[in-house]
Design an enzyme around this catalytic site. Structure first.
Site, PDB file in Angstrom:
ATOM      1  CG  ASP A 132      45.395  48.259  48.925  1.00 20.91           C
ATOM      2  OD1 ASP A 132      45.298  47.029  48.810  1.00 20.91           O
ATOM      3  OD2 ASP A 132      46.346  48.919  48.461  1.00 20.91           O
ATOM      4  CE  LYS A 155      51.950  42.643  47.076  1.00 25.95           C
ATOM      5  NZ  LYS A 155      51.446  43.932  46.643  1.00 25.95           N
ATOM      6  CD1 TRP A 180      52.175  48.920  48.849  1.00 27.31           C
ATOM      7  CD2 TRP A 180      51.882  49.599  46.724  1.00 27.31           C
ATOM      8  NE1 TRP A 180      53.051  48.223  48.045  1.00 27.31           N
ATOM      9  CE2 TRP A 180      52.894  48.611  46.751  1.00 27.31           C
ATOM     10  CE3 TRP A 180      51.522  50.179  45.506  1.00 27.31           C
ATOM     11  CZ2 TRP A 180      53.554  48.184  45.596  1.00 27.31           C
ATOM     12  CZ3 TRP A 180      52.184  49.752  44.364  1.00 27.31           C
ATOM     13  CH2 TRP A 180      53.184  48.765  44.412  1.00 27.31           C
TER      14      TRP A 180
HETATM   15  C1  LIG Z   1      51.414  45.114  46.071  1.00 23.43           C
HETATM   16  C2  LIG Z   1      50.452  46.131  46.543  1.00 23.43           C
HETATM   17  C3  LIG Z   1      49.766  46.981  45.659  1.00 23.43           C
HETATM   18  C4  LIG Z   1      50.030  46.974  44.177  1.00 23.43           C
HETATM   19  O1  LIG Z   1      49.480  45.861  43.593  1.00 23.43           O
HETATM   20  P1  LIG Z   1      49.487  45.652  42.000  1.00 23.43           P
HETATM   21  O2  LIG Z   1      48.631  44.440  41.874  1.00 23.43           O
HETATM   22  O3  LIG Z   1      50.900  45.466  41.596  1.00 23.43           O
HETATM   23  O4  LIG Z   1      48.891  46.841  41.357  1.00 23.43           O
HETATM   24  C5  LIG Z   1      48.842  47.848  46.191  1.00 23.43           C
HETATM   25  N1  LIG Z   1      48.591  47.905  47.503  1.00 23.43           N
HETATM   26  C6  LIG Z   1      49.247  47.117  48.387  1.00 23.43           C
HETATM   27  C7  LIG Z   1      48.935  47.228  49.838  1.00 23.43           C
HETATM   28  C8  LIG Z   1      50.193  46.211  47.936  1.00 23.43           C
HETATM   29  O5  LIG Z   1      50.841  45.436  48.813  1.00 23.43           O
END
Ligand SMILES: *Cc1c(COP(=O)(O)O)cnc(C)c1O
Length: 363
Positions: free
Chosen positions: A174, A198, A102
């Protein structure tokens, strides 16, 4: 009804009381005679949910007075693009710590919007990410527009404990896969974002916390819907928000608060991770944990059996025993147990007992 033990990486399991309440009031939200799905996003009943979500998020995150919370559709991937569109001006460059899948995608999106570089990249010789950069490997450009990091690497199973020194550069995180799994140290960050699916609820939106002063430096020549300032000015109601997703986030935040907040989540999550990793280490003649010990994630625990065939058998037998979502990402293979807030210590005990038994039978 038998609910599975859910180790999905995302969308992931939600706390049962959250689902039960949503089910109970699906047809009639708090005596209003209609579902929250049917309420106007401008009405006072949804307004209570919307404002409650922003307030609870700010409270649980411990946001300093300098920061505001926002709700933005599009998930974390939209944030990969929105961040540089707002904060990466022509002639400037942004720094990224490339610590996994990511993080790399975030950098790639920034490069579509402007100039960005890897201030560290800890990829192994075989293309995997099993550790985090050491402090001396992080080469921050003091003139960078911002420094971006991924607090938990969902696919590779590593997690930052001590964040690197950004050397005065605005730090952006993030936090998609470990938000509110521990106290977030929000004051260290100019901007935080997280896809909800998540640790905070269902798919459909991202939660954002941004420093208002820093936001003043953002570009204005961006479509309104992609401007943080517009979302802030309109209190995250610049357009119709995903009201049902917000409602479920609101319930999930309420559950986190009722269970002691981020600090209590951290204690629970540490205990869960300790239990699982201790068992895997005890059985290290059979299982292997690819992540470097000091970087092991408390949210996504990766491990492998001695062969891909045994990995497959592990997942298939675990599924028969009621445990779902243990297959690793296609980039890594092996197993991945995602231990988000909604996963209980008892769930992990069940997994550990199964893993011990499996190693005994197949080792
Ligand atoms: C799952 C995830 C993403 C992507 O998320 P989306 O909502 O599907 O765009 C980005 N960064 C991390 C760390 C993730 O675990």
């Amino acid at each position: 009804m038998t609910r599975k033990i859910n180790f999905n990486a995302g969308p992931a399991g939600l706390p049962l009381p959250v689902l039960e309440r949503a089910q109970k009031e699906l047809l009639d939200f708090e005596g209003t005679g209609m579902s929250i799905l049917e309420h106007s996003h401008r009405g006072k009943d949804y307004g209570r949910v919307h404002e409650g979500t922003l307030a609870l998020f700010s409270e649980l995150m411990g946001l300093p007075k300098t920061h505001d919370a926002l709700l933005v559709q599009g998930g974390a991937s939209l944030q990969f693009a929105m961040l540089p569109m707002n904060f990466l001006k022509p002639g400037a460059s942004a720094d990224y710590l490339v610590t996994g899948h990511w993080a790399k995608l975030a950098l790639q999106e920034a490069r579509r919007a402007g100039t960005a570089r890897a201030a560290a990249d800890c990829k192994d010789g075989d293309g995997a990410y099993t550790r985090l950069p050491r402090p001396e490997e992080v080469k921050v450009d003091p003139k960078a527009a911002y420094l971006h990091l991924t607090t938990n690497n969902t696919i590779y199973g590593t997690q930052w404990n001590e964040f690197p020194d950004p050397k005065g550069v605005p730090l952006v995180a993030d936090m998609s896969s470990d938000i509110l799994s521990r106290p977030p140290q929000a004051e260290k960050f100019a901007l935080i974002y997280a896809g909800a699916q998540k640790n905070l609820g269902p798919a459909g939106l991202a939660l954002v916390a941004v420093n208002r002063e820093w936001l003043k430096e953002a570009r204005a020549d961006v479509p309104d819907i992609l401007r943080y300032q517009v979302h802030l000015d309109k209190k995250s109601l610049a357009h119709t928000p995903p009201t049902f997703a917000v409602y479920l986030v609101w319930l999930t935040l309420g559950w986190i608060k009722a269970n002691g907040g981020a600090a209590a989540m951290a204690v629970r999550n540490q205990a869960k991770a300790d239990l699982l990793y201790a068992a895997l280490d005890r059985l290290s003649g059979f299982y292997r944990v690819p992540a470097a010990k000091e970087a092991r994630s408390r949210m996504n625990a990766l491990f492998r059996a001695p062969s891909p065939e045994l990995d497959e058998a592990f997942c298939a037998e675990a599924a028969k025993a009621g445990m779902a979502g243990l297959k690793g990402h296609r980039a890594t293979g092996g197993m991945r147990a995602s231990l988000y807030n909604a996963v209980s210590l008892d769930d992990v005990k069940t997994l550990v007992a199964f893993a011990e038994d499996f190693a005994r039978r197949r080792g």
